[in-house]
Scaffold this active site. Sequence first.
Site, PDB file in Angstrom:
ATOM      1  N   GLY A 171      62.951 -34.211   4.934  1.00  0.00           N
ATOM      2  CA  GLY A 171      63.541 -33.596   6.127  1.00  0.00           C
ATOM      3  C   GLY A 171      64.186 -32.257   5.870  1.00  0.00           C
ATOM      4  O   GLY A 171      63.907 -31.575   4.874  1.00  0.00           O
TER       5      GLY A 171
ATOM      6  N   CYS B   7      67.264 -31.568   5.034  1.00  0.00           N
ATOM      7  CA  CYS B   7      68.160 -31.548   3.881  1.00  0.00           C
ATOM      8  C   CYS B   7      67.435 -31.142   2.594  1.00  0.00           C
ATOM      9  O   CYS B   7      67.849 -30.223   1.903  1.00  0.00           O
ATOM     10  CB  CYS B   7      68.786 -32.930   3.740  1.00  0.00           C
ATOM     11  SG  CYS B   7      69.814 -33.104   2.295  1.00  0.00           S
TER      12      CYS B   7
ATOM     13  N   GLY C 196      77.928 -16.211  13.615  1.00  0.00           N
ATOM     14  CA  GLY C 196      78.448 -17.568  13.422  1.00  0.00           C
ATOM     15  C   GLY C 196      79.066 -17.726  12.043  1.00  0.00           C
ATOM     16  O   GLY C 196      78.356 -17.715  11.039  1.00  0.00           O
TER      17      GLY C 196
ATOM     18  N   GLY D 162      80.302 -20.336  10.620  1.00  0.00           N
ATOM     19  CA  GLY D 162      80.390 -21.753  10.272  1.00  0.00           C
ATOM     20  C   GLY D 162      79.841 -21.958   8.870  1.00  0.00           C
ATOM     21  O   GLY D 162      79.764 -21.014   8.057  1.00  0.00           O
TER      22      GLY D 162
ATOM     23  N   ILE E 282      76.762 -22.656   7.583  1.00  0.00           N
ATOM     24  CA  ILE E 282      75.544 -21.958   7.136  1.00  0.00           C
ATOM     25  C   ILE E 282      75.826 -20.470   6.950  1.00  0.00           C
ATOM     26  O   ILE E 282      75.457 -19.881   5.922  1.00  0.00           O
ATOM     27  CB  ILE E 282      74.391 -22.171   8.147  1.00  0.00           C
ATOM     28  CG1 ILE E 282      73.944 -23.629   8.109  1.00  0.00           C
ATOM     29  CG2 ILE E 282      73.224 -21.215   7.866  1.00  0.00           C
ATOM     30  CD1 ILE E 282      72.800 -23.980   9.041  1.00  0.00           C
ATOM     31  N   GLY E 283      76.497 -19.872   7.928  1.00  0.00           N
ATOM     32  CA  GLY E 283      76.785 -18.437   7.858  1.00  0.00           C
ATOM     33  C   GLY E 283      77.555 -18.077   6.597  1.00  0.00           C
ATOM     34  O   GLY E 283      77.263 -17.066   5.946  1.00  0.00           O
TER      35      GLY E 283
ATOM     36  N   GLU F 178      82.001 -13.776  14.465  1.00  0.00           N
ATOM     37  CA  GLU F 178      82.347 -15.150  14.875  1.00  0.00           C
ATOM     38  C   GLU F 178      83.021 -15.128  16.244  1.00  0.00           C
ATOM     39  O   GLU F 178      83.910 -14.330  16.504  1.00  0.00           O
ATOM     40  CB  GLU F 178      83.248 -15.789  13.802  1.00  0.00           C
ATOM     41  CG  GLU F 178      83.977 -17.041  14.191  1.00  0.00           C
ATOM     42  CD  GLU F 178      83.091 -18.222  14.611  1.00  0.00           C
ATOM     43  OE1 GLU F 178      82.118 -18.521  13.908  1.00  0.00           O
ATOM     44  OE2 GLU F 178      83.391 -18.832  15.659  1.00  0.00           O
TER      45      GLU F 178
ATOM     46  N   HIS G  52      75.153 -36.937   4.498  1.00  0.00           N
ATOM     47  CA  HIS G  52      75.741 -38.230   4.086  1.00  0.00           C
ATOM     48  C   HIS G  52      76.117 -39.078   5.292  1.00  0.00           C
ATOM     49  O   HIS G  52      76.144 -40.296   5.202  1.00  0.00           O
ATOM     50  CB  HIS G  52      76.921 -38.027   3.128  1.00  0.00           C
ATOM     51  CG  HIS G  52      77.860 -36.940   3.512  1.00  0.00           C
ATOM     52  ND1 HIS G  52      77.544 -35.607   3.406  1.00  0.00           N
ATOM     53  CD2 HIS G  52      79.113 -36.968   4.032  1.00  0.00           C
ATOM     54  CE1 HIS G  52      78.564 -34.877   3.824  1.00  0.00           C
ATOM     55  NE2 HIS G  52      79.523 -35.686   4.228  1.00  0.00           N
TER      56      HIS G  52
ATOM     57  N   HIS H 237      94.443 -34.675 -17.949  1.00  0.00           N
ATOM     58  CA  HIS H 237      94.870 -33.292 -18.150  1.00  0.00           C
ATOM     59  C   HIS H 237      93.993 -32.645 -19.205  1.00  0.00           C
ATOM     60  O   HIS H 237      93.723 -33.260 -20.222  1.00  0.00           O
ATOM     61  CB  HIS H 237      96.332 -33.248 -18.619  1.00  0.00           C
ATOM     62  CG  HIS H 237      96.777 -31.874 -18.982  1.00  0.00           C
ATOM     63  ND1 HIS H 237      97.080 -30.929 -18.019  1.00  0.00           N
ATOM     64  CD2 HIS H 237      96.922 -31.257 -20.187  1.00  0.00           C
ATOM     65  CE1 HIS H 237      97.421 -29.793 -18.625  1.00  0.00           C
ATOM     66  NE2 HIS H 237      97.334 -29.965 -19.945  1.00  0.00           N
TER      67      HIS H 237
END
Length: 467
Positions: free
Chosen positions: A40, A42, A181, A183, A185-186, A204, A322, A445
């Site tokens: 797909g 993804c 945009g 968001g 992807i941008g 934006e 997910h 640590h």
Amino acid sequence: MSTYDVAVIGSGPGGYVAAIRCAQLGMKTAIIEKYNTLGGTCLNVGCIPSKALLDSSHHYEEAIKHFEDHGIEIPGDVKINFKKMIDRKASVVEQTTKGIDFLMNKNKIDVLTGVGSFKDETHIVVSSEDGDKTIEAKNTIIATGSKPATLPFIEIDKERIITSTEALTLKEIPKHMIVIGGGVIGLELGQVYRRLGAEVSVVEYMDRIIPTMDKGQSKELTKVMKKQGVKFYTSHKVSAVERNKDEVTITATDKKDKEVTFKGDYCLVSVGRRPYTDGLKADNAGVKVNEKGQIEVNDHLQTNIKNIYAIGDVIRGAMLAHKAEEEGVLVAEILAGQKPHINYNLIPSVVYTWPEVASVGKTEEQLKEDKVEYKSGQFPMRALGRSRASGDTDGFIKILADKETDEVLGVHMVGARAADLIAEGVTAMEFRASAEDIASMSHAHPTYAEAVKEAALAATENRPIHS
Ligand code: FAD
Ligand code: NAD
């Protein structure tokens, strides 16, 4: 005619995971995919190729900007072989999609290549160059995903006015990429091309980038990406996009209603994605599609037709791989008579810029809106020894906890490896941990994860150790 317990339409992370889980639970399963490769959006044109380019461009930026700080000198110029970078991305995609072929085979799932469309509630026609084939399915899972959305006045020519799909296979590095945009992807793809040397301007509509995430994260990422040279034009409403040969002109109005124009050689349109049901003929089965183009489902992801379910980007909710996977598993288990559950509040969101941005649970803005009394503990990455060792000092980790009970309500981060660190927030919230629970656990640590503990200490009793 072949008969199946379950037919899955679409082989993205929703569809292929649903198919595997159905097969694991003993159902005779088929998966229908119109493209020749599985996986797909993804795997083919989304998560995986974008992360491959983010990683390659990150290595380049490290080499030209940060190696020197570490005492590494490269004689001569560091050069980009862009074709090789794109070819590598293609080979990562190929290996990953082949992995899905292997999994289908391993789980004895029949892969049917062609466009799947409903004939009626239990029959699906699979149409390909080889003709039509009809199968019978007791149950069907629609997992047809999404496609890039655009604005009504924009014509995506796929050459200069492009979506993420084309931005992943460009033949040259843009000189000036205008991104509509700010968001996920941008910002991810904008950062890829900025690192490779393009001028990048993000236009934006809202008053901040990544507007659905915590305000503090928008502010920090804006600061860091500005330092990296990306230009931001927030509160700008785009009204026209025109192409003249190799030049693209974007017209927008700013918050004072003043007209502004931007000229570049590429325009990336990244204003969201739309659910995809073209060619599915959902109406032949009587399946309801709402006014947003989404397949309507109930809490069990069942459509109005009882043997037909839908999952992933084609239904309501976050468009995340997910989330689609969890929904695929949920439907398979429901079909097997189990009682699974998804806590949608605990689906994490990540932006894979560097520094990475990751969130789970409620933002401060949401808690204020819901009138929940909360306390906030924040720890800057620059105060960590680990961050100083690597040189990744941007960002912070913030933990929001209920003022009275101390239960963790949200975890928001900007920083190196935040995409991986957010899993601790998800685990803590799944087990309804308090901030004090996290604060009292040992964190190795030196690690970036120590900032999670410190933020929890700050939220619990305002007593971080290192800041
Ligand atoms: P899709 O992956 O869209 O798959 C649907 C499949 O159905 C497609 O293969 C399609 O060809 C097929 N199909 C459609 N109709 C038919 C039909 N009638 N017959 C047969 N086949 C059909 N999400 C993340 O969680 N993390 C990320 O890092 C991330 N990065 C992204 C980067 C980009 C550039 C983009 C565009 C998206 C990204 N996403 C990311 C979002 C993620 O790709 C989607 O949320 C996810 O793919 C949705 O899965 P899905 O199974 O619902 O649909
Ligand atoms: P998005 O919803 O993340 O961002 C779209 C941005 O465009 C928003 O900030 C919005 O305010 C802005 N916008 C909308 N109309 C506009 C206009 N007319 N002018 C200017 N700005 C406008 O969508 P996206 O970045 O296109 O990504 C699509 C989907 O793909 C998202 O839902 C996302 O979840 C998924 N995705 C996820 C990842 C990830 O998980 N890392 C990466 C890429 C994509």
